[in-house]
Motif scaffolding. Structure first.
Motif, mmCIF file in Angstrom:
data_model
loop_
_atom_site.group_PDB
_atom_site.id
_atom_site.type_symbol
_atom_site.label_atom_id
_atom_site.label_comp_id
_atom_site.label_asym_id
_atom_site.label_seq_id
_atom_site.Cartn_x
_atom_site.Cartn_y
_atom_site.Cartn_z
ATOM 1 N N THR A 108 0.849 -1.195 0.000
ATOM 2 C CA THR A 108 0.000 0.000 0.000
ATOM 3 C C THR A 108 0.887 1.249 0.000
ATOM 4 O OG1 THR A 108 -1.558 -1.255 1.324
ATOM 5 C CG2 THR A 108 -1.920 1.108 1.187
ATOM 6 N N GLY A 109 0.605 2.148 -0.949
ATOM 7 C CA GLY A 109 1.343 3.414 -0.975
ATOM 8 C C GLY A 109 2.706 3.345 -1.645
ATOM 9 N N HIS A 111 4.584 3.578 -4.865
ATOM 10 C CA HIS A 111 4.255 4.052 -6.212
ATOM 11 C C HIS A 111 5.319 3.704 -7.244
ATOM 12 C CE1 HIS A 111 0.727 6.166 -4.889
ATOM 13 N NE2 HIS A 111 1.414 6.573 -3.843
ATOM 14 N N ASP A 112 6.314 2.919 -6.855
ATOM 15 C CA ASP A 112 7.385 2.599 -7.787
ATOM 16 C C ASP A 112 7.271 1.185 -8.348
ATOM 17 O OD1 ASP A 112 8.201 5.119 -7.280
ATOM 18 O OD2 ASP A 112 9.977 4.601 -6.123
ATOM 19 N N GLU A 140 5.177 1.411 8.926
ATOM 20 C CA GLU A 140 4.532 2.712 9.136
ATOM 21 C C GLU A 140 5.561 3.844 9.281
ATOM 22 O OE1 GLU A 140 1.668 4.972 8.639
ATOM 23 O OE2 GLU A 140 1.263 2.828 8.564
ATOM 24 N N ARG A 143 6.492 6.107 6.426
ATOM 25 C CA ARG A 143 5.574 7.136 5.932
ATOM 26 C C ARG A 143 5.765 8.470 6.641
ATOM 27 N NH1 ARG A 143 2.458 4.110 2.853
ATOM 28 N NH2 ARG A 143 1.789 2.101 3.672
ATOM 29 N N PRO A 146 7.541 11.795 3.477
ATOM 30 C CA PRO A 146 6.771 11.451 2.284
ATOM 31 C C PRO A 146 7.596 10.862 1.143
ATOM 32 C CG PRO A 146 6.982 13.821 2.506
ATOM 33 C CD PRO A 146 7.579 13.229 3.738
ATOM 34 N N SER A 147 8.911 10.857 1.261
ATOM 35 C CA SER A 147 9.685 10.283 0.155
ATOM 36 C C SER A 147 10.402 9.001 0.581
ATOM 37 C CB SER A 147 10.694 11.312 -0.366
ATOM 38 O OG SER A 147 11.465 11.805 0.694
ATOM 39 N N MET A 149 8.881 5.881 0.976
ATOM 40 C CA MET A 149 8.341 4.621 0.473
ATOM 41 C C MET A 149 9.020 4.272 -0.850
ATOM 42 S SD MET A 149 6.230 2.768 2.200
ATOM 43 C CE MET A 149 5.034 1.891 1.199
ATOM 44 N N ARG A 150 10.282 3.916 -0.774
ATOM 45 C CA ARG A 150 11.051 3.592 -1.965
ATOM 46 C C ARG A 150 11.628 2.196 -1.804
ATOM 47 N NH1 ARG A 150 8.234 7.256 -3.581
ATOM 48 N NH2 ARG A 150 8.940 9.402 -3.787
ATOM 49 N N THR A 209 11.312 -2.697 -9.990
ATOM 50 C CA THR A 209 10.680 -1.464 -9.517
ATOM 51 C C THR A 209 11.437 -0.292 -10.138
ATOM 52 O OG1 THR A 209 12.213 -1.209 -7.671
ATOM 53 C CG2 THR A 209 10.260 -2.567 -7.293
ATOM 54 N N MET A 210 11.003 0.910 -9.835
ATOM 55 C CA MET A 210 11.822 2.073 -10.162
ATOM 56 C C MET A 210 13.124 1.956 -9.379
ATOM 57 S SD MET A 210 10.531 4.358 -12.208
ATOM 58 C CE MET A 210 10.801 6.082 -11.821
ATOM 59 N N PRO A 211 14.221 2.563 -9.883
ATOM 60 C CA PRO A 211 15.473 2.513 -9.131
ATOM 61 C C PRO A 211 15.294 3.151 -7.750
ATOM 62 C CG PRO A 211 15.806 3.423 -11.324
ATOM 63 C CD PRO A 211 14.333 3.322 -11.109
#
Lengths: 377, 531
Positions: A108-109, A111-112, A140, A143, A146-147, A149-150, A209-211
């Motif tokens: 969840t959450g 985006h990559d 958790e 979060r 905000p950056s 979740m990679r 995933t995204m790098p």
């Protein structure tokens, strides 16, 4: 300080050459600025060609397991790409009909990782797909910023909590024959991948995933460790500041961290990468190899460096250091007898002999190491 | 009355069209605005974003200068969230004539522009990025304005007042009844459907493309397409607008905007066929960097983000080949008087700064023709999002977001920021890290602001406008759009278009760090993501 060989650049190409030379008992130093293209590695050794078995063996000794199998890699945006050698994280499918029913699991959450694109690709090939999300309270804290979740941050959490996720997936799973997960597992130890495969009731495929690339970072770490275990010297976070050339050969270099101490060697290998890694540097009028001032061919008119279509072949990707047949770097028209250029600093100048991309990085590394060892090329 | 009947149809979704739609709607008219692409795709989104004080025109064009300073003061009130009150300097360099300064200040004051001579040493203290060799400086009330935000705010307010907006809809012809235009024929590029809409008056606000619209209506306007190229630098090198104190010339304005600064512009006459796909040449790039470094020497070593060009919609007045001596004055044509064609008005010329005045003039003409007696209020009533001077008050309403995101969102949306979803931490997650755009802001934009694709989203949220030029956020936003629109094929094609559009502005400046970024992006898209 004296070494048999000094390698400038600690990416895929530099490490492969370094390990190969150390295995032959040579004394090697690698000067590495830190991050390299391994951090953005898809796990697919494109264009590996004849070097497939040799690199698989070299990697296996380093604890990096590979799949030597011809087939298709499922890409993050839903396309398929031919593969003949991949990292073990990558599932290679014989054809595009990857599954009858697939369960795609994301966090969840996060985006990559693009479940909807993958689902659509599989559905076009006749599969039915479900996309489900898992969420761990243990994540958790990511979060709070905000950056965070990679991929790598999730992978760190997964090193500890992968069993909980597997438990959640077991509950989500119905009758699917394939479970697709993002490549965020086994950052420290790839053994987790097998444990997940065993614990889940269907085939498991890990998709990129995204790098940054979790498999790429782990591989870089293992190769570096292997190089050091073999006795190699890895100068981390350092960069070469100058090189001394006398009578057509390189005699020594200096680095930023070692200040005035010169490093001498019989051979030097330049594996400093392409533009991103600053192995090649551009100005409005020139393409330069900044350390030695090596020869590079490029069109004078800057308009000819690019194609207006972003997804077309870009001419600038072809520019690179000129070399002779044995990869000796050329300066002012003359090959430097103890300097080899390998990997992305070559651009696509040796495409006919060594291919492109990751395969080229490895094949040129072997070729240079073999020449240095005096063995067969 | 039929569903497709209106009092007024406005052709063009730039700032002039949007402003006219707002004004007409506020005066109680039933309004339809038709735009063939997205909002702000023409000259509106392709200029400096300079909130002119008017000083630039003071010596050559008092009328324009006076219009500018009046509108400048109005925009500070009605569009406070779009305006950055930076002030501006007009500097004299050793190669310039210092005598020009006195004439300049005198002309400014005559036009009603506060202009104050500042000692060069003091000017350097106020703006350290200035060329230290300067021999003179004049301070004026320049500023910067975000044209995308301004255009979107006008569009939103027009809709709040009942206007309808059709995007991606092209006017293909007019419906005539004798000597009167009574409607337009359209083609929708997304649904591929044709349509017909009727109105008593049609306003041609299509910028440089207005000549073509006039052709369709059967009247001739002689327009003068003048291309202007600009460069965006990756840092806000200056905090105060920097101009050259001399006769207007190439690359003599440096405007700070958000996190970047913009140098421009050039002026080149181009044929009409090239208006749709203007490209910046290496020669223009070289000139802009060279001249820009004279204003602020740091530009010579600052990374360039992208190059772009717009086409000024000027109306031919004389034979000057550069287009620079043509007045930026407003042209409002009543084609009934001029050509005997009833029900058709053209509003053109002018500039971003005077859009509101242009809209007022066009709307006054529409109202007169329709015998509507209601005064213009657009100079007094603030646009949605404006009205709160300090971002702090807005930011408090979205207190649960991290502070940097609060600042970014409040800056972009003003009071509208309170509407951004922040139900939980999921919405706070960042999609665009360069510009601090969150999931919540993107979802709000998709829901409320007619977003058809990534490029539309960029104009409304700044996604992809930062240092990485969309390399990471493009994919993430594509994922959200795929979810919102339920179609991944469209999202993937859209992502390709978005990246191609970003590249268009990158390759003219493709060296150094820009090329490093481009190589990395190529690698990620081709080898890692498999696009």
């Amino acid at each position: 300080m004296r070494f048999d060989t000094v390698i400038i650049g600690g990416g895929l190409s530099g490490l492969t050459a370094g390990i190969s030379l150390q295995e032959a008992g040579r004394k090697v130093a690698i000067v590495s600025a830190g991050q390299n293209a391994m951090h953005f590695f898809s796990g697919n050794f494109e264009d590996i060609g004849p070097a497939r078995d040799r690199v698989a063996a070299l990697f296996a000794a380093a604890g990096v397991r590979t799949n030597a199998m011809d087939g298709l890699q499922l890409m993050p945006m839903g396309s398929f790409r031919p593969a003949s050698l991949t990292l073990e994280d990558v599932t290679v499918f014989p054809d595009e009909h990857a599954a009858e029913k697939a369960l795609i699991v994301n966090f969840t959450g996060f985006h990559d990782f693009y479940g909807t694109f993958i689902a659509e690709a599989l559905e076009k090939a006749g599969a039915t797909c479900r996309i489900r999300f898992v969420h761990l309270p243990e994540m958790e804290h990511l979060r709070l910023s905000p950056s965070e979740m990679r991929s790598v941050n999730i992978a760190r959490a997964m090193d500890e909590h992968w069993e909980k996720v597997v438990g959640d997936i077991r509950i989500l799973h119905k009758d699917e024959d394939l479970i697709i997960l993002p490549q965020v597992f086994g950052l420290r130890d790839a053994a987790v991948l097998d444990k997940i495969r065993t614990a889940l009731p269907a085939r498991v495929a890990f998709v990129g995933t995204m790098p940054p690339s979790v498999p790429g970072i782990r591989t870089q770490m293992l190769l570096k460790r292997r190089f050091e275990v073999l006795g190699g010297t890895f100068l981390m976070g350092d960069e070469v500041t100058s090189a001394a050339l006398h009578e057509g050969v390189v005699s020594s270099i200096t680095t930023r961290n070692l200040d005035t101490a010169r490093i001498f060697a019989d051979h030097f290998i330049l594996s400093s990468g392409g533009y991103f890694s600053k192995g090649l540097v551009t100005t409005p009028t020139q393409v330069i190899e900044p350390l030695f001032g090596l020869d590079i061919a490029f069109p004078e008119n800057r308009n000819d460096w690019y194609d207006a279509d972003f997804f077309a072949h870009q001419p600038y990707m072809d520019f690179g250091v000129k070399t002779d047949a044995e990869l000796h770097a050329i300066k002012d028209g003359q090959p430097i007898q103890n300097l080899f250029a390998i990997g992305s600093v070559l651009g696509n100048t040796r495409k006919e002999d060594f291919g492109t991309a990751a395969g080229m990085a490895i094949r040129t590394a072997f070729a240079a190491a073999d020449t240095i060892k005096g063995g067969n090329v | 009355m039929k569903r497709n009947e209106y009092d007024v149809i406005i052709v063009g979704g730039g700032i002039t069209g949007a402003g006219t739609a707002r004004d007409c709607a506020m005066r109680g008219l039933r309004v339809l605005l038709i735009e063939r692409h997205d909002i702000a795709t023409g000259a509106t989104g392709r200029n400096h974003g300079l909130l002119h004080s008017g000083a630039r025109y003071a010596v050559t064009d008092q009328e324009s200068a006076n219009e500018c300073i009046r509108e400048n003061m109005i925009l500070r009130r009605i569009a406070s969230h779009c305006v950055d009150e930076t002030d501006g300097f007009f500097i004299t360099l050793p190669e310039d004539d210092l005598n020009y300064q006195a004439k300049f200040v005198e002309s400014c004051l005559a036009a009603g522009i506060p202009a104050e001579i500042v000692d060069p040493k003091d000017a350097l203290r106020m703006e350290p990025a200035l060329n230290p060799d300067l021999i003179g400086a004049v301070k004026v009330p320049d500023g910067s304005v975000d044209p995308f935000r301004l255009c979107a705010a006008n569009m939103v307010d027009a809709k709040l007042h009942g206007a309808q907006v059709l995007l991606y809809t092209e006017v293909t012809g007019f419906i005539k009844n004798g000597d009167r235009i009574v409607g337009v024929k359209t083609y929708n590029h997304q649904t591929h459907k044709s349509g017909e809409y009727y109105a008593n008056i049609t306003v041609n606000a299509a910028g440089i493309w207005g000549q073509h619209i006039a052709d369709l209506a059967g009247v001739k306007i002689g327009m003068f397409p003048a291309k202007g190229a600009l460069l965006i630098f990756a840092h806000r090198v200056n905090g105060i607008v920097i101009n050259r104190c001399r006769k207007p010339s190439n690359a003599d304005i440096l405007v700070p905007g958000d996190t970047v600064c913009i140098i421009g512009t050039t002026s080149t006459k181009i044929p009409f066929e090239e208006c749709d796909g203007v490209r910046v040449t290496p020669e223009e790039v070289n000139l802009l960097v060279e001249e820009g470094a004279k204003l602020a020497p740091a530009l010579a070593s600052t990374r360039i983000l992208r190059a772009y060009a717009g086409v000024r919609p000027l109306v031919s007045a004389d034979n000057d080949p550069s287009g620079r001596n043509i007045s930026r004055g407003i042209v409002c044509l009543d084609h009934e008087q001029r050509d005997g064609l009833k029900g058709f008005i053209t509003i053109t010329g002018g500039k971003l700064m005077t859009y509101r005045l242009m809209a007022e003039m066009a709307t006054d003409m529409v109202c007169k023709k329709l015998s509507v007696d209601k005064a213009c209020e657009t100079a007094e009533i603030p646009l949605p999002g404006a009205g709160v001077r300090s971002f702090r008050e807005v930011a408090e309403k979205i207190w649960e977001n991290p502070t940097t995101v609060q600042k970014a969102v409040a800056g972009r949306l003003g009071t509208g920021a309170a509407r951004v979803q922040a139900a939980d931490s999921l919405d706070q997650s960042l999609i665009c890290e360069c510009e601090e755009v969150s999931v919540g802001e993107i979802n709000s934009a998709i829901e409320r602001l007619d977003v058809n694709g990534l490029t539309d989203l960029r104009r409304r949220t700044r996604v992809g406008m930062g240092t990485c030029q969309g390399e990471l956020c493009g994919c993430r936003a594509a994922g959200l759009l795929a979810k919102a629109h339920g179609c991944t094929d469209r999202a993937r094609e859209d992502l390709k278009e978005f990246m191609t559009e970003r590249w268009k502005g990158m390759y003219p400046i493709g060296w150094g760090d820009a090329l490093r970024e481009a190589e990395y992006t190529q690698w990620v898209y081709k080898h890692v993501l498999g696009v």
